[in-house]
Write an enzyme that holds these catalytic residues in place. Structure first.
Site, PDB file in Angstrom:
ATOM      1  N   GLY A  46      54.758  37.081  46.053  1.00  0.00           N
ATOM      2  CA  GLY A  46      53.335  37.402  46.123  1.00  0.00           C
ATOM      3  C   GLY A  46      52.504  36.436  45.300  1.00  0.00           C
ATOM      4  N   ALA A  47      52.883  35.151  45.357  1.00  0.00           N
ATOM      5  CA  ALA A  47      52.312  34.153  44.446  1.00  0.00           C
ATOM      6  C   ALA A  47      51.008  33.551  44.939  1.00  0.00           C
ATOM      7  CB  ALA A  47      53.325  33.036  44.212  1.00  0.00           C
ATOM      8  N   ARG A  88      51.281  33.610  52.910  1.00  0.00           N
ATOM      9  CA  ARG A  88      50.170  32.708  53.229  1.00  0.00           C
ATOM     10  C   ARG A  88      50.491  31.290  52.751  1.00  0.00           C
ATOM     11  NH1 ARG A  88      45.393  36.673  51.118  1.00  0.00           N
ATOM     12  NH2 ARG A  88      46.836  36.803  49.368  1.00  0.00           N
ATOM     13  N   SER A  94      53.175  49.945  38.233  1.00  0.00           N
ATOM     14  CA  SER A  94      51.802  50.448  38.272  1.00  0.00           C
ATOM     15  C   SER A  94      51.731  51.726  37.454  1.00  0.00           C
ATOM     16  CB  SER A  94      51.386  50.738  39.720  1.00  0.00           C
ATOM     17  OG  SER A  94      50.155  51.436  39.776  1.00  0.00           O
ATOM     18  N   TYR A 109      52.204  55.633  48.054  1.00  0.00           N
ATOM     19  CA  TYR A 109      52.120  54.489  47.137  1.00  0.00           C
ATOM     20  C   TYR A 109      52.699  54.855  45.781  1.00  0.00           C
ATOM     21  CZ  TYR A 109      50.322  50.866  44.087  1.00  0.00           C
ATOM     22  OH  TYR A 109      50.225  49.858  43.146  1.00  0.00           O
ATOM     23  N   LYS A 158      56.011  53.179  43.723  1.00  0.00           N
ATOM     24  CA  LYS A 158      55.957  52.621  42.377  1.00  0.00           C
ATOM     25  C   LYS A 158      56.822  53.423  41.404  1.00  0.00           C
ATOM     26  CE  LYS A 158      53.550  48.916  42.994  1.00  0.00           C
ATOM     27  NZ  LYS A 158      54.155  47.583  42.775  1.00  0.00           N
ATOM     28  N   PHE A 171      43.861  43.861  45.510  1.00  0.00           N
ATOM     29  CA  PHE A 171      44.556  45.128  45.712  1.00  0.00           C
ATOM     30  C   PHE A 171      43.726  46.125  46.518  1.00  0.00           C
ATOM     31  CE2 PHE A 171      45.377  49.497  44.335  1.00  0.00           C
ATOM     32  CZ  PHE A 171      46.745  49.615  44.537  1.00  0.00           C
TER      33      PHE A 171
END
Length: 254
Positions: free
Chosen positions: A9-10, A35, A140, A153, A157, A190
């Protein structure tokens, strides 16, 4: 060869901030995200600014075969990772469980839990062999408590928290460190992702108080990694000053 940090996720947010601080401290990087264009731009900038070497992996951590194939393409000398930052993760939707979108549930489970496991499974054997390494899992506040409409979610986590504790035990004989970072409200992409591109709704989440920034969490990751070998930071719960827990905030009235 310099030490190697692999960051999932850099391409934005906490992952990008971690890439910056580890590059600044002389680490070569494996940058992973979906991406490619963003990774390429980030890679060029960090290479120019810090003179480090970088490998880019255009990969969707939800896809087991994609993870395995990209790992297998890495040159052998890059497969002995010193620091793994499992940052890729997301939240989708904010509905009560009886209205939840099943496709959203699948994507959160596949990314936040299974993706973390797929990447870790590739990297950990090298750490075990070297009897050296550090895994940073980005959790989180949702992994320590639950809040209204957070249901799936929060469950994912909580799983990250449990997996981090289990990794710590399993890797104890091999001197591999494990740390989980549990941020509160961090202003990144986020909320834009959670609300499926509704930037206006996402912005309202952070109105009236100063949220954490991606750099705050990257600083915590670097602090944990830069401790002496005999010190392991098991976990950090990191909140904005204006946030007590997942529900209570001190917000300025508008």
């Amino acid at each position: 060869m310099a030490k190697i940090a692999m960051i999932t996720g850099a391409s934005a947010g906490i992952g990008e901030a971690c890439a910056e601080i580890f590059a600044k401290n002389g680490y070569n990087l494996i940058l992973s995200a979906r991406r490619y264009g963003r990774l390429e731009k980030l890679s060029k900038r960090l290479s120019n600014d810090y003179g480090i070497l970088i490998q880019i992996m255009e990969v969707d951590v939800q896809d087991k075969e994609d993870v395995i194939n990209n790992w297998d393409k890495l040159p052998e000398e890059w497969r002995h990772v010193d620091v793994l930052i499992n940052n890729a993760g997301l939240s989708l939707g904010l509905e009560p469980i009886y209205n939840g979108e099943i496709d959203d549930w699948d994507k959160m489970i596949d990314t936040n839990i299974k993706g973390l496991l797929y990447v870790s499974r590739m990297v950990i054997p090298g750490m075990k062999e070297n009897k050296f390494g550090h895994i940073i899992n980005i959790g989180s506040i949702a992994g320590k408590e639950v809040y209204p409409n957070g249901n799936v979610y929060c469950a994912t986590k909580h799983a990250v928290d449990a997996l981090s504790k289990s990794m710590r035990i399993d890797l104890l004989p091999y001197s591999v460190k494990v740390t989980v970072l549990h941020p509160g409200a961090v202003e990144t992409e986020f909320s834009v992702v959670r609300f499926k591109g509704d930037a206006g709704r996402a912005k309202k989440v952070y109105e009236g108080f100063d949220p954490l920034l991606a750099n705050d969490i990257a600083d915590a990751a670097w602090y944990a990694v830069s401790r002496p070998q005999h010190v392991n930071i098991n976990e950090m719960l990191i909140m904005p000053t204006s946030q007590a827990n997942s529900v209570f905030f001190n917000k300025e009235s508008n």
